[in-house]
Motif scaffolding. Sequence first.
Motif, PDB file in Angstrom:
ATOM      1  N   MET A 141      44.130  44.688  35.631  1.00  0.00           N
ATOM      2  CA  MET A 141      42.897  45.449  35.491  1.00  0.00           C
ATOM      3  C   MET A 141      43.137  46.872  35.955  1.00  0.00           C
ATOM      4  O   MET A 141      43.775  47.098  36.962  1.00  0.00           O
ATOM      5  CB  MET A 141      41.810  44.840  36.369  1.00  0.00           C
TER       6      MET A 141
ATOM      7  N   PRO B  84      41.738  46.168  27.084  1.00  0.00           N
ATOM      8  CA  PRO B  84      42.149  44.800  26.787  1.00  0.00           C
ATOM      9  C   PRO B  84      42.621  44.051  28.025  1.00  0.00           C
ATOM     10  O   PRO B  84      42.835  42.857  27.974  1.00  0.00           O
ATOM     11  CB  PRO B  84      43.310  44.992  25.800  1.00  0.00           C
ATOM     12  N   MET B  85      42.842  44.758  29.150  1.00  0.00           N
ATOM     13  CA  MET B  85      43.357  44.110  30.344  1.00  0.00           C
ATOM     14  C   MET B  85      42.255  43.521  31.226  1.00  0.00           C
ATOM     15  O   MET B  85      42.517  43.073  32.309  1.00  0.00           O
ATOM     16  CB  MET B  85      44.152  45.117  31.183  1.00  0.00           C
TER      17      MET B  85
ATOM     18  N   PRO C 282      38.336  41.293  31.842  1.00  0.00           N
ATOM     19  CA  PRO C 282      37.519  40.201  31.327  1.00  0.00           C
ATOM     20  C   PRO C 282      36.380  40.691  30.440  1.00  0.00           C
ATOM     21  O   PRO C 282      35.859  39.941  29.639  1.00  0.00           O
ATOM     22  CB  PRO C 282      36.969  39.538  32.590  1.00  0.00           C
TER      23      PRO C 282
ATOM     24  N   VAL D  32      36.569  39.940  26.714  1.00  0.00           N
ATOM     25  CA  VAL D  32      36.588  38.573  26.189  1.00  0.00           C
ATOM     26  C   VAL D  32      35.424  38.352  25.240  1.00  0.00           C
ATOM     27  O   VAL D  32      34.301  38.720  25.531  1.00  0.00           O
ATOM     28  CB  VAL D  32      36.523  37.548  27.340  1.00  0.00           C
TER      29      VAL D  32
END
Lengths: 435, 123
Positions: free
Chosen positions: B1, B116-117, B119, B122
């Motif tokens: 993150m 993209p790193m 949550p 998602v």
Amino acid sequence: LDNARPANHGHTRSAIEAVWRIESPRLIAGLARITGDVGAAEELAQDALVIALEQWPVQGVPDGPGGPGAWLMATAKHRAIDLVRRRARYEQKLQEVGRDMETQAQAYGEPDVDAMDDHIGDDLLRLIFIACHPVLSTEARAALTLRLIGGLTTHEIARAFLVPEPTIAQRIVRAKRTLADKKVPFEIPAPGELAARLDSVLEVIYLVFNEGYSATSGEDWIRPELCAEAQRLGRLLAGLMPRQVEVHGLVALMELQASRIGARTGPADEPVLLADQDRLRWDRLLIRRGLAALERAEHLGVVPGPYAVQAEIAACHARAGSVKDTDWERIAALYVVLAHLTPSPVVELNRAVAVGMAYGPERGLEIADTLTDQPALAGYVQLPVVRGELLARLGRLDEASREFTRAAELTSNERERTLFRTRAAACAAPNTEES
Amino acid sequence: MRYMMLLSGTNPSTPPPPELFEAIMKLGGEATEAGVLLDTAGLLPSATGARVTLAGGKVTVTDGPFTESKELISYALYDVRSKEEAIEWASRFVKVHRDLWPGWEGETDIRQVMGPMGPENVG
């Protein structure tokens, strides 16, 4: 503010875990120097963590010089010294009693604990080399590396590799036992074996990266985190071994590949191929870091290895604004170099693609056609896909259709199968505009 | 993150001691070596900057210095596993100021970077 809290209190457990993750590799590395035993070092470090979990929520997180990290180190050091003294006494007793006159008691002496802080870099490097030691299986190396250097829990490693937690726990226990049984020394490999041992380390880091990178499931966000884990490990290693071209090469390769993560899946989590990716979604920061790492590799002025060459290829894509603008001639030449370093039919197939883009489909097909009877590529989906693309570009549509049909039969991925069937049908019945 | 950290503060009348710079460089070095610090830089005083504002459909430009009590001092981009890790690194930087530059007060805003790193990506 109403929700303000003192930095040393409240949320302490997660704060302690954060400190642990930052400090545990150095802690374990320093303790392994004292005890000569990675398993014992990890236990001692864990003991210090347990004491912290008991004390810090009551007394607050240590705020003295060096902060909580220094506290953990001091606490663990005391226990390490106790352990070493106990062992020395035990060896002495053995000799006194004369049970085993042949046993040559090791000269444990007093551990040089003050020297610990001066050798943190060396100790970390030793820890990485022992965790990635070739006496261990690749899976065991990966688990042990994530545990000892990444600071991950068994639970987190299990989730990352999609295997049950007891499997990972057992893997780690066995690995530590193997290192102890085989008396693997806690040291940086001698110059003569350094290259092979470094290969083993790089292989583990890249395996961890690919474990995250090849997972196309968007539901499991911890897997991109696995890529990030490998990238951090690579950066750490590059700082410890700045003269090794392949370390920078691997870092560059991972940063450049990771720069595409955001563009590799579409809205429905479907895989998006390189040619179709929205390059505006590529991560410019990672591209910049990847190119910088590649530059560091080049500045060493030595012959690049396979990771650096692959990074060079990735860099060609990263620098290009589109497929059309890509320097395919350079990529084709780099694949010749790569094939020389690590000969493999897969590398040849990739070269066929690059040559097909650089010099026309005919030239590419010449290379691809030499690979059709390669046993290593029997059942390899990409072979008919590449041949199909090249044949289609040459207008040999019937043959192209057969290749795509073959690819559809070979793949185990439903989305790919649909894609290949569509291509096969399109080639079999070319649209009216073309006929 | 990924986390962006924005450090702001008020400087006391005493000049920053050289030890502070050394300590900051050392901490930054540790974070870089650990592979978690991706990018960082100090910022010149707002006197050299400007602000572009949109309000009531009108775009205005204001030259610095700005009148806020705290000045933005630096930014840092971290790649860590959790918010707690980001907090720990930020705390270390603030404590270095506390220990070496008496009278300095400030704060670090910690914000997770979208991407993209994390949550948030998602689903």
